[in-house]
Design a protein around this motif. Sequence first.
Motif, mmCIF file in Angstrom:
data_model
loop_
_atom_site.group_PDB
_atom_site.id
_atom_site.type_symbol
_atom_site.label_atom_id
_atom_site.label_comp_id
_atom_site.label_asym_id
_atom_site.label_seq_id
_atom_site.Cartn_x
_atom_site.Cartn_y
_atom_site.Cartn_z
ATOM 1 N N GLU A 158 33.231 16.897 13.819
ATOM 2 C CA GLU A 158 34.645 15.965 13.083
ATOM 3 C C GLU A 158 35.287 15.944 14.346
ATOM 4 O O GLU A 158 35.628 14.775 14.745
ATOM 5 N N LYS A 159 36.190 16.850 15.005
ATOM 6 C CA LYS A 159 36.634 16.804 16.055
ATOM 7 C C LYS A 159 36.380 15.958 17.757
ATOM 8 O O LYS A 159 37.004 15.177 18.160
ATOM 9 N N SER A 160 34.524 15.825 17.936
ATOM 10 C CA SER A 160 34.372 15.108 18.501
ATOM 11 C C SER A 160 34.656 14.187 18.629
ATOM 12 O O SER A 160 34.399 12.902 18.908
ATOM 13 N N MET A 161 33.730 13.721 16.752
ATOM 14 C CA MET A 161 33.651 12.273 16.773
ATOM 15 C C MET A 161 34.983 11.807 16.495
ATOM 16 O O MET A 161 35.541 10.314 17.061
ATOM 17 N N TRP A 162 36.134 11.617 16.033
ATOM 18 C CA TRP A 162 37.493 11.522 16.179
ATOM 19 C C TRP A 162 37.886 11.198 17.597
ATOM 20 O O TRP A 162 38.421 10.348 17.968
ATOM 21 N N THR A 163 37.440 12.366 18.891
ATOM 22 C CA THR A 163 37.670 12.188 20.556
ATOM 23 C C THR A 163 37.085 10.779 20.992
ATOM 24 O O THR A 163 37.803 10.372 21.539
ATOM 25 N N LEU A 164 36.070 10.567 20.703
ATOM 26 C CA LEU A 164 35.417 9.789 20.502
ATOM 27 C C LEU A 164 35.387 8.502 20.766
ATOM 28 O O LEU A 164 35.586 7.765 21.112
ATOM 29 N N ASN A 183 30.887 9.440 7.409
ATOM 30 C CA ASN A 183 29.782 9.682 7.485
ATOM 31 C C ASN A 183 28.672 9.742 8.768
ATOM 32 O O ASN A 183 27.651 10.130 9.005
ATOM 33 N N ALA A 184 29.478 9.432 9.850
ATOM 34 C CA ALA A 184 29.286 9.441 11.270
ATOM 35 C C ALA A 184 28.657 11.466 11.879
ATOM 36 O O ALA A 184 27.602 11.038 12.197
ATOM 37 N N VAL A 185 30.051 11.905 11.145
ATOM 38 C CA VAL A 185 29.049 13.140 11.763
ATOM 39 C C VAL A 185 28.006 14.167 10.827
ATOM 40 O O VAL A 185 27.417 14.299 11.694
ATOM 41 N N GLU A 186 27.782 13.310 10.118
ATOM 42 C CA GLU A 186 26.363 13.661 9.002
ATOM 43 C C GLU A 186 25.543 12.962 9.823
ATOM 44 O O GLU A 186 24.442 13.706 9.664
ATOM 45 N N LEU A 187 25.403 12.033 10.436
ATOM 46 C CA LEU A 187 24.033 10.908 10.921
ATOM 47 C C LEU A 187 23.958 11.118 12.212
ATOM 48 O O LEU A 187 22.661 11.667 13.054
ATOM 49 N N THR A 188 25.164 12.148 13.291
ATOM 50 C CA THR A 188 24.607 12.821 14.240
ATOM 51 C C THR A 188 24.227 13.900 14.511
ATOM 52 O O THR A 188 24.314 14.562 15.857
ATOM 53 N N GLY A 189 25.344 14.571 13.834
ATOM 54 C CA GLY A 189 25.371 16.146 14.132
ATOM 55 C C GLY A 189 26.532 16.588 15.056
ATOM 56 O O GLY A 189 26.765 17.399 15.340
ATOM 57 N N LEU A 190 27.411 15.474 15.435
ATOM 58 C CA LEU A 190 28.705 16.122 16.295
ATOM 59 C C LEU A 190 29.497 16.395 15.390
ATOM 60 O O LEU A 190 28.908 16.165 13.768
ATOM 61 N N PRO A 200 19.310 12.709 27.694
ATOM 62 C CA PRO A 200 19.623 14.178 27.394
ATOM 63 C C PRO A 200 20.075 13.770 25.960
ATOM 64 O O PRO A 200 20.931 12.999 25.654
ATOM 65 N N ALA A 201 19.693 14.800 25.271
ATOM 66 C CA ALA A 201 20.574 15.117 23.758
ATOM 67 C C ALA A 201 21.501 14.558 23.653
ATOM 68 O O ALA A 201 22.066 13.649 22.769
ATOM 69 N N THR A 202 22.888 15.813 24.106
ATOM 70 C CA THR A 202 24.119 14.831 24.405
ATOM 71 C C THR A 202 24.650 13.463 24.852
ATOM 72 O O THR A 202 25.067 12.703 23.528
ATOM 73 N N LEU A 203 24.060 13.009 25.390
ATOM 74 C CA LEU A 203 24.122 10.927 25.406
ATOM 75 C C LEU A 203 23.368 10.414 24.130
ATOM 76 O O LEU A 203 23.498 9.937 24.252
ATOM 77 N N ALA A 204 22.357 10.923 23.832
ATOM 78 C CA ALA A 204 21.695 10.463 22.987
ATOM 79 C C ALA A 204 22.648 10.459 21.514
ATOM 80 O O ALA A 204 22.778 9.650 20.871
ATOM 81 N N LYS A 205 23.250 11.746 21.213
ATOM 82 C CA LYS A 205 23.799 11.623 19.752
ATOM 83 C C LYS A 205 25.390 10.936 20.164
ATOM 84 O O LYS A 205 25.835 10.786 19.142
ATOM 85 N N ARG A 206 25.523 10.401 21.373
ATOM 86 C CA ARG A 206 26.940 10.042 21.844
ATOM 87 C C ARG A 206 26.758 8.950 21.702
ATOM 88 O O ARG A 206 27.548 8.303 20.814
ATOM 89 N N LEU A 207 25.520 8.004 21.922
ATOM 90 C CA LEU A 207 25.465 6.243 22.298
ATOM 91 C C LEU A 207 25.486 6.597 21.146
ATOM 92 O O LEU A 207 25.534 5.602 19.707
ATOM 93 N N VAL A 208 24.562 7.259 19.593
ATOM 94 C CA VAL A 208 24.520 6.712 18.138
ATOM 95 C C VAL A 208 25.679 6.627 17.494
ATOM 96 O O VAL A 208 26.317 6.520 16.312
ATOM 97 N N ALA A 209 26.262 7.883 18.098
ATOM 98 C CA ALA A 209 27.730 8.280 17.653
ATOM 99 C C ALA A 209 29.227 6.730 18.138
ATOM 100 O O ALA A 209 29.582 5.974 17.045
ATOM 101 N N ILE A 210 28.571 6.132 19.481
ATOM 102 C CA ILE A 210 29.776 5.423 19.982
ATOM 103 C C ILE A 210 28.963 3.816 18.544
ATOM 104 O O ILE A 210 29.409 2.981 18.186
ATOM 105 N N LEU A 211 27.776 3.595 17.929
ATOM 106 C CA LEU A 211 27.402 2.580 17.541
ATOM 107 C C LEU A 211 27.682 2.764 15.995
ATOM 108 O O LEU A 211 28.922 1.393 16.062
ATOM 109 N N LEU A 212 27.529 3.791 15.943
ATOM 110 C CA LEU A 212 28.317 4.032 14.239
ATOM 111 C C LEU A 212 29.705 3.274 14.445
ATOM 112 O O LEU A 212 30.332 2.556 13.323
ATOM 113 N N LEU A 213 30.229 4.371 15.120
ATOM 114 C CA LEU A 213 31.701 3.462 14.662
ATOM 115 C C LEU A 213 31.690 2.673 15.528
ATOM 116 O O LEU A 213 33.283 2.257 14.093
ATOM 117 N N ALA A 214 31.268 1.745 16.210
ATOM 118 C CA ALA A 214 31.506 0.180 16.016
ATOM 119 C C ALA A 214 31.247 -0.491 15.244
ATOM 120 O O ALA A 214 31.660 -1.709 15.408
#
Length: 116
Positions: A40-46, A31-38, A10-24
């Motif tokens: 900023e608050k969601s990215m910091w929480t993740l 930059n990860a916010v721009e690349l994933t479309g999530l 699903p789109a939610t999990l795809a974005k989350r997976l990419v975000a996790i990889l970028l943060l890792a």
Amino acid sequence: MIEFLQLFLPATLAKRLVAILLLAIGIPVKNAVELTGLCEKSMWTLKKKVRETSVRELMVIKSGNGRKAKSDGLEEQILSELESGNYHTRSCSPYSRILRHSQQKFAVFQNRRYAF
């Protein structure tokens, strides 16, 4: 990359997976916010959750954010008020009466359109 993953997830999990990889790999949150479309608050929480929990737990879609609804358990309280005769309002519609009573008694404010 997200579009490709959406073939399998699903789109939610795809974005989350990419975000996790970028943060890792150390990509900054902005930059990860721009690349994933999530947002900023969601990215910091993740980012915080990646440190605290396993990735397996992060790849589960949950409804809501874990908070209880404003009106959780309110139905039983209103019914007990009705049965005990403590239900007093002057509005004409039964829905309006219940909403007004819940506002007065329990300080729960809801839009009538979405309450029932």
